[in-house]
Scaffold this active site. Structure first.
Site, PDB file in Angstrom:
ATOM      1  N   ASP A  22       0.814  -1.222   0.000  1.00 51.83           N
ATOM      2  CA  ASP A  22       0.000   0.000   0.000  1.00 51.83           C
ATOM      3  C   ASP A  22       0.844   1.267   0.000  1.00 51.83           C
ATOM      4  O   ASP A  22       0.449   2.302   0.551  1.00 51.83           O
ATOM      5  CB  ASP A  22      -0.965   0.014   1.214  1.00 51.83           C
ATOM      6  CG  ASP A  22      -1.810  -1.243   1.260  1.00 51.83           C
ATOM      7  OD1 ASP A  22      -2.162  -1.744   0.183  1.00 51.83           O
ATOM      8  OD2 ASP A  22      -2.101  -1.725   2.371  1.00 51.83           O
ATOM      9  N   GLY A  24       1.561   2.938  -2.629  1.00 49.86           N
ATOM     10  CA  GLY A  24       1.146   3.820  -3.730  1.00 49.86           C
ATOM     11  C   GLY A  24       1.707   3.338  -5.067  1.00 49.86           C
ATOM     12  O   GLY A  24       1.896   4.133  -5.990  1.00 49.86           O
ATOM     13  N   LYS A  25       1.935   2.031  -5.172  1.00 51.43           N
ATOM     14  CA  LYS A  25       2.482   1.464  -6.425  1.00 51.43           C
ATOM     15  C   LYS A  25       1.550   1.733  -7.603  1.00 51.43           C
ATOM     16  O   LYS A  25       1.994   2.079  -8.700  1.00 51.43           O
ATOM     17  CB  LYS A  25       2.681  -0.061  -6.268  1.00 51.43           C
ATOM     18  CG  LYS A  25       3.661  -0.440  -5.174  1.00 51.43           C
ATOM     19  CD  LYS A  25       3.732  -1.931  -4.961  1.00 51.43           C
ATOM     20  CE  LYS A  25       2.497  -2.542  -4.350  1.00 51.43           C
ATOM     21  NZ  LYS A  25       2.231  -2.171  -2.957  1.00 51.43           N
ATOM     22  N   HIS A  50      -4.683  -1.837  -5.622  1.00 52.98           N
ATOM     23  CA  HIS A  50      -3.911  -0.702  -6.132  1.00 52.98           C
ATOM     24  C   HIS A  50      -4.884   0.394  -6.541  1.00 52.98           C
ATOM     25  O   HIS A  50      -5.709   0.198  -7.428  1.00 52.98           O
ATOM     26  CB  HIS A  50      -3.043  -1.143  -7.316  1.00 52.98           C
ATOM     27  CG  HIS A  50      -1.990  -2.142  -6.928  1.00 52.98           C
ATOM     28  ND1 HIS A  50      -1.071  -2.663  -7.797  1.00 52.98           N
ATOM     29  CD2 HIS A  50      -1.706  -2.707  -5.730  1.00 52.98           C
ATOM     30  CE1 HIS A  50      -0.264  -3.499  -7.151  1.00 52.98           C
ATOM     31  NE2 HIS A  50      -0.634  -3.556  -5.897  1.00 52.98           N
ATOM     32  N   THR A 145      -5.520 -11.793   3.840  1.00 57.21           N
ATOM     33  CA  THR A 145      -6.672 -11.123   3.236  1.00 57.21           C
ATOM     34  C   THR A 145      -7.820 -12.105   2.992  1.00 57.21           C
ATOM     35  O   THR A 145      -8.874 -11.699   2.522  1.00 57.21           O
ATOM     36  CB  THR A 145      -6.274 -10.500   1.888  1.00 57.21           C
ATOM     37  OG1 THR A 145      -5.772 -11.536   1.034  1.00 57.21           O
ATOM     38  CG2 THR A 145      -5.202  -9.426   2.066  1.00 57.21           C
ATOM     39  N   GLY A 319     -10.622  -3.285   3.683  1.00 55.05           N
ATOM     40  CA  GLY A 319     -11.200  -2.208   4.492  1.00 55.05           C
ATOM     41  C   GLY A 319     -10.661  -2.170   5.910  1.00 55.05           C
ATOM     42  O   GLY A 319     -11.070  -1.337   6.721  1.00 55.05           O
ATOM     43  N   PRO A 321      -8.478  -1.260   9.141  1.00 51.67           N
ATOM     44  CA  PRO A 321      -7.606  -0.126   9.462  1.00 51.67           C
ATOM     45  C   PRO A 321      -6.160  -0.591   9.393  1.00 51.67           C
ATOM     46  O   PRO A 321      -5.822  -1.665   9.886  1.00 51.67           O
ATOM     47  CB  PRO A 321      -7.990   0.250  10.900  1.00 51.67           C
ATOM     48  CG  PRO A 321      -8.954  -0.774  11.375  1.00 51.67           C
ATOM     49  CD  PRO A 321      -9.327  -1.681  10.253  1.00 51.67           C
ATOM     50  N   ASP A 350       2.306  14.575   1.856  1.00 49.54           N
ATOM     51  CA  ASP A 350       1.303  15.537   2.334  1.00 49.54           C
ATOM     52  C   ASP A 350       0.685  15.122   3.665  1.00 49.54           C
ATOM     53  O   ASP A 350       0.281  15.970   4.469  1.00 49.54           O
ATOM     54  CB  ASP A 350       0.183  15.692   1.289  1.00 49.54           C
ATOM     55  CG  ASP A 350      -0.418  14.357   0.889  1.00 49.54           C
ATOM     56  OD1 ASP A 350       0.337  13.510   0.358  1.00 49.54           O
ATOM     57  OD2 ASP A 350      -1.628  14.138   1.123  1.00 49.54           O
TER      58      ASP A 350
HETATM   59  P1  GDP Z   1      -0.653   0.220  -3.575  1.00 45.23           P
HETATM   60  O1  GDP Z   1      -1.246  -1.046  -3.083  1.00 45.23           O
HETATM   61  O2  GDP Z   1       0.816   0.288  -3.319  1.00 45.23           O
HETATM   62  O3  GDP Z   1      -0.993   0.548  -5.003  1.00 45.23           O
HETATM   63  O4  GDP Z   1      -1.288   1.381  -2.667  1.00 45.23           O
HETATM   64  P2  GDP Z   1      -2.853   1.539  -2.263  1.00 45.23           P
HETATM   65  O5  GDP Z   1      -3.571   2.051  -3.435  1.00 45.23           O
HETATM   66  O6  GDP Z   1      -3.361   0.307  -1.614  1.00 45.23           O
HETATM   67  O7  GDP Z   1      -2.742   2.597  -1.106  1.00 45.23           O
HETATM   68  C1  GDP Z   1      -2.222   3.875  -1.326  1.00 45.23           C
HETATM   69  C2  GDP Z   1      -3.322   4.893  -0.973  1.00 45.23           C
HETATM   70  O8  GDP Z   1      -2.757   6.173  -0.899  1.00 45.23           O
HETATM   71  C3  GDP Z   1      -4.413   4.992  -2.036  1.00 45.23           C
HETATM   72  O9  GDP Z   1      -5.623   5.316  -1.412  1.00 45.23           O
HETATM   73  C4  GDP Z   1      -3.918   6.132  -2.913  1.00 45.23           C
HETATM   74  O10 GDP Z   1      -4.977   6.793  -3.610  1.00 45.23           O
HETATM   75  C5  GDP Z   1      -3.329   7.033  -1.873  1.00 45.23           C
HETATM   76  N1  GDP Z   1      -2.210   7.877  -2.308  1.00 45.23           N
HETATM   77  C6  GDP Z   1      -1.210   7.600  -3.182  1.00 45.23           C
HETATM   78  N2  GDP Z   1      -0.315   8.599  -3.201  1.00 45.23           N
HETATM   79  C7  GDP Z   1      -0.750   9.521  -2.315  1.00 45.23           C
HETATM   80  C8  GDP Z   1      -0.223  10.757  -1.842  1.00 45.23           C
HETATM   81  O11 GDP Z   1       0.832  11.217  -2.227  1.00 45.23           O
HETATM   82  N3  GDP Z   1      -0.963  11.412  -0.899  1.00 45.23           N
HETATM   83  C9  GDP Z   1      -2.128  10.946  -0.415  1.00 45.23           C
HETATM   84  N4  GDP Z   1      -2.772  11.656   0.501  1.00 45.23           N
HETATM   85  N5  GDP Z   1      -2.646   9.766  -0.822  1.00 45.23           N
HETATM   86  C10 GDP Z   1      -1.950   9.068  -1.746  1.00 45.23           C
HETATM   87  P1  IMO Z   2      -0.738  -4.264  -2.189  1.00 44.99           P
HETATM   88  O1  IMO Z   2      -0.314  -4.807  -3.539  1.00 44.99           O
HETATM   89  C1  IMO Z   2      -0.920  -4.734   2.150  1.00 44.99           C
HETATM   90  C2  IMO Z   2      -0.601  -8.841   3.703  1.00 44.99           C
HETATM   91  C3  IMO Z   2      -1.876  -9.247   4.416  1.00 44.99           C
HETATM   92  C4  IMO Z   2      -1.294 -10.221   5.426  1.00 44.99           C
HETATM   93  C5  IMO Z   2      -0.190 -10.923   4.646  1.00 44.99           C
HETATM   94  C6  IMO Z   2      -0.606 -12.248   4.038  1.00 44.99           C
HETATM   95  O2  IMO Z   2      -2.045  -3.599  -2.193  1.00 44.99           O
HETATM   96  O3  IMO Z   2       0.353  -3.469  -1.571  1.00 44.99           O
HETATM   97  P2  IMO Z   2      -2.223 -12.963   2.056  1.00 44.99           P
HETATM   98  O4  IMO Z   2      -3.681 -12.714   1.850  1.00 44.99           O
HETATM   99  O5  IMO Z   2      -1.357 -12.431   0.961  1.00 44.99           O
HETATM  100  O6  IMO Z   2      -1.914 -14.390   2.377  1.00 44.99           O
HETATM  101  O7  IMO Z   2      -1.855 -12.129   3.393  1.00 44.99           O
HETATM  102  O8  IMO Z   2       0.165 -10.030   3.598  1.00 44.99           O
HETATM  103  N1  IMO Z   2      -0.784  -8.323   2.323  1.00 44.99           N
HETATM  104  C7  IMO Z   2      -0.862  -7.021   2.023  1.00 44.99           C
HETATM  105  N2  IMO Z   2      -0.845  -5.922   2.800  1.00 44.99           N
HETATM  106  N3  IMO Z   2      -0.980  -4.608   0.812  1.00 44.99           N
HETATM  107  C8  IMO Z   2      -0.963  -5.692   0.009  1.00 44.99           C
HETATM  108  O9  IMO Z   2      -0.940  -5.614  -1.326  1.00 44.99           O
HETATM  109  C9  IMO Z   2      -0.927  -6.979   0.613  1.00 44.99           C
HETATM  110  N4  IMO Z   2      -0.921  -8.235   0.135  1.00 44.99           N
HETATM  111  C10 IMO Z   2      -0.826  -9.039   1.185  1.00 44.99           C
HETATM  112  O10 IMO Z   2      -2.507  -8.151   5.028  1.00 44.99           O
HETATM  113  O11 IMO Z   2      -0.695  -9.508   6.482  1.00 44.99           O
HETATM  114 MG    MG Z   3      -2.737  -1.706  -1.772  1.00 50.59          MG
END
Ligand code: GDP
Ligand code: IMO
Ligand code: MG
Length: 442
Positions: A22, A24-25, A50, A145, A319, A321, A350
Site C-alpha cells: 500500500d 502507492g504502487k 492498487h 486477506t 477495508g 484499518p 502531504d
Molecule cells: P498500492 O497497493 O501500493 O498501489 O497502494 P494503495 O492504493 O493500496 O494505497 C495507497 C493509498 O494512498 C491509495 O488510497 C492512494 O490513492 C493514496 N495515495 C497515493 N499517493 C498519495 C499521496 O501522495 N498522498 C495521499 N494523501 N494519498 C496518496
Molecule cells: P498491495 O499490492 C498490504 C498482507 C496481508 C497479510 C499478509 C498475508 O495492495 O500493496 P495474504 O492474503 O497475501 O496471504 O496475506 O500479507 N498483504 C498485504 N498488505 N498490501 C498488500 O498488497 C498486501 N498483500 C498481502 O494483510 O498480512
Molecule cells: Mg494496496
C-alpha cells in the site's frame, strides 16, 4: 523531462513496494504507464489493492494491471499471479461500466486459479491459527486477506492439486483432475472443521462459464512478452504486495506466499532479470502494515491515529484499518538492496503535514543491546528489537499543490533529502496527493 517522455525510463522497468504494501504502487504505475507498451503483473493475486485517482475519479484494482486506464495498452497478468476468475471478471465489468477500454487485458494460461475451496481453506486455517498461542492478541494467525492466496500457491507447489488458467479451457480434463482434488480438499477442509465440501460437478459448473468468458484473454504470455521485447517494445512490471511481505526475504512467517521483489519477475513472467533496466522503489513517507507481524515503529497513539485519518489508511482490499508508524529506514534500505532500486518514489508526503516533529528510525537496538543498521527479517528477532530514532522538524504547510521540489517547505525538502541520503538512492518522484497530477517528478 516529462513523465510521459518514452526515453525517461529503460525499456524494461519495474515498480515495487519497499515496505509492507500500500505504498502507492498503483499511482506510480499509472503515472509512468504512457511510456510503456505493456504493464505486467508478475506476483500475488486479489490480495493486492492498487488505487489510481484520475481527475477525482478513484479506481481500485486488484488483479487488473494499473496501466488499464490507457486505452489499448496491453495489461498482462503473467504466470506468477494467482487469478481469482470471479474477481478479474468483476473488475473488468466495473471498469467497462465506467467507460474504461479493457480490450488490452491478457491472462497467462500458466497462471494458477484461485478456486472456491482455496478461500475456504484460507479462512479455516486462519481460524485454527487464531485459536493457537496467545489467543487474545490474535494467536498465531497471519492476518491474511482471506483471498485464498496462500492455499493456491501451496497447490502450485503440490502440483497434483493445482488448477491453471489454461485448464479452464479444457473442461473434460479439468473434470478428471477435480476427482482427486475434491477427495484431498474435502478431507482437509473437514479436518479443519469446515462444513462445506465440494463435488467435481459443482466446481466444473462454476469453472465452465468463467473459462468461456475469459477465453479471449488467455494466452502464452511468456512468448508474448519476449516477442514484444524483440520488437523493441517497452514493458513495465508492476509489483504487488511488497518486499517485507516476500515469502523468502520478508518478515516470515508474517508474509504473503509469493516473491514480491524484482527477484520474482523472472520466475513470474519468463523474462530474465538481466533485461530489467530500472527499478523504482515505492516508499510511503511513513510506515503502514495490515495483518499481523512485527512493525517496530508502530504508533498506537494519537500520532498513529492522526496519520491513519489523514492518509485514509484503511485497506483497499479488506477495508481493515492499517497499522501506522514512523518511517523505518533500516527496513527500506534492506528492501532497496534486495530490489537493486535505481530510484525512489516517496509517497503521501502531504499526510505528514501538521506534525510538530517527524521521527525516522535509522537503526535497531537488538535484544542484548547491540545496535545494528541491518534488517533481521526473522519475525521473532525483529519483534524483540527496539527502534532508534532521529528526530526532524515537522512542517505545517499544505504541500498538495507543490509541483516542484522548490515548492516544498524547507522541512519537507529536508525530509526527502534525508531519505535519499539514508537509502543511498535518489528520489525520482515525490507524491503529495492521490491524484495523478499531484506529483513532483525529479
Ligand atoms: P498500492 O497497493 O501500493 O498501489 O497502494 P494503495 O492504493 O493500496 O494505497 C495507497 C493509498 O494512498 C491509495 O488510497 C492512494 O490513492 C493514496 N495515495 C497515493 N499517493 C498519495 C499521496 O501522495 N498522498 C495521499 N494523501 N494519498 C496518496
Ligand atoms: P498491495 O499490492 C498490504 C498482507 C496481508 C497479510 C499478509 C498475508 O495492495 O500493496 P495474504 O492474503 O497475501 O496471504 O496475506 O500479507 N498483504 C498485504 N498488505 N498490501 C498488500 O498488497 C498486501 N498483500 C498481502 O494483510 O498480512
Ligand atoms: Mg494496496
Amino acid at each position: 523531462m516529462s513523465s510521459t517522455n518514452p526515453h525517461r525510463h529503460p525499456a524494461c522497468t519495474a515498480v515495487v513496494g519497499l515496505q509492507w504494501g500500500d505504498e502507492g504502487k498503483g499511482k506510480i504505475v499509472d503515472l509512468i504507464a504512457p511510456s510503456f507498451d505493456a504493464v505486467v503483473r508478475y506476483n500475488g493475486g486479489a490480495n493486492a489493492g492498487h488505487s489510481v485517482v484520475v481527475k477525482g475519479e478513484r479506481y481500485a484494482l486488484h488483479l487488473v494491471p494499473s496501466g488499464i486506464l490507457y486505452p489499448g495498452k496491453l495489461s498482462v497478468i503473467a504466470n506468477g499471479v494467482v487469478v481469482d476468475p470471479e474477481v478479474v471478471l468483476r473488475e473488468v465489468d466495473t471498469l467497462s461500466s465506467r467507460g474504461v477500454d479493457v480490450s488490452g487485458l491478457i491472462i497467462s494460461d500458466r497462471a494458477h486459479v484461485v478456486m472456491p475451496y482455496h478461500k475456504a481453506e484460507d479462512e479455516l486455517r486462519e481460524r485454527t491459527l487464531s485459536q493457537a498461542g496467545n489467543v487474545p492478541t490474535g494467536g498465531e494467525a497471519i492476518g491474511t486477506t482471506k483471498r485464498g492466496i496462500g492455499p493456491c500457491y501451496a497447490d502450485k507447489a503440490h502440483r497434483a492439486t493445482a488448477v491453471r488458467v489454461g485448464d479452464l479451457l479444457r473442461p473434460d480434463a479439468l473434470h478428471r483432475r477435480l476427482q482427486h482434488i475434491c477427495a484431498l480438499k474435502n478431507a482437509y477442509l473437514c479436518a479443519l472443521g469446515g462444513e462445506k465440501t465440494y463435488t467435481p460437478e459443482e466446481l466444473l459448473d462454476w469453472a465452465r462459464p468463467l473459462g468461456a468468458r475469459l477465453a479471449p484473454c488467455i494466452r502464452d504470455t511468456t512468448y508474448l512478452l519476449h516477442d514484444l521485447l524483440a520488437e523493441g517494445k517497452r514493458v513495465l512490471f508492476e509489483g504487488a504486495n511488497a518486499a517485507l511481505l516476500d515469502v523468502d526475504h520478508g518478515t516470515h512467517p508474517f508474509v504473503t506466499s509469493s516473491s514480491t521483489t524484482v527477484l520474482g519477475i523472472p520466475a513470474g513472467t519468463g523474462v530474465p532479470g538481466s533485461r530489467i533496466g530500472s527499478v523504482i522503489g515505492v516508499v510511503k513517507a511513513y510506515s503502514t502494515r495490515v495483518g499481523n507481524g512485527p512493525m517496530l515503529t508502530e504508533q498506537v497513539n494519537a500520532i498513529g491515529d492522526r496519520i491513519r485519518e489523514r492518509g485514509r489508511e484503511y485497506g483497499t482490499t479488506t477495508g481493515r484499518p492499517r497499522r501506522v508508524g514512523w518511517l523505518d529506514l533500516v527496513a527500506v534500505r534492506y528492501s532497496a538492496m534486495l530490489n537493486g532500486v535505481s530510484s525512489l518514489a516517496l509517497m503521501l508526503l502531504d499526510v505528514l503535514s501538521g506534525l510538530d516533529e517527524l521521527k525516522v528510525c535509522t537503526s535497531y537496538r537488538l535484544e542484548g543491546g547491540a545496535v545494528t543498521d541491518r534488517f533481521p527479517p526473522d519475525a521473532d528477532v525483529l519483534a524483540r528489537a527496539q527502534p532508534v530514532y532521529e528526530t526532524l522538524p515537522g512542517f505545517r504547510e499544505d504541500v498538495t499543490e507543490a509541483r516542484t521540489r522548490a515548492d516544498l517547505p524547507g522541512a519537507a525538502r529536508a525530509y526527502v533529502e534525508l531519505v535519499e541520503r539514508a537509502v543511498g538512492v535518489p528520489v525520482s518522484h515525490v507524491s503529495v496527493g492521490p491524484d495523478r497530477a499531484q506529483t513532483i517528478v525529479g
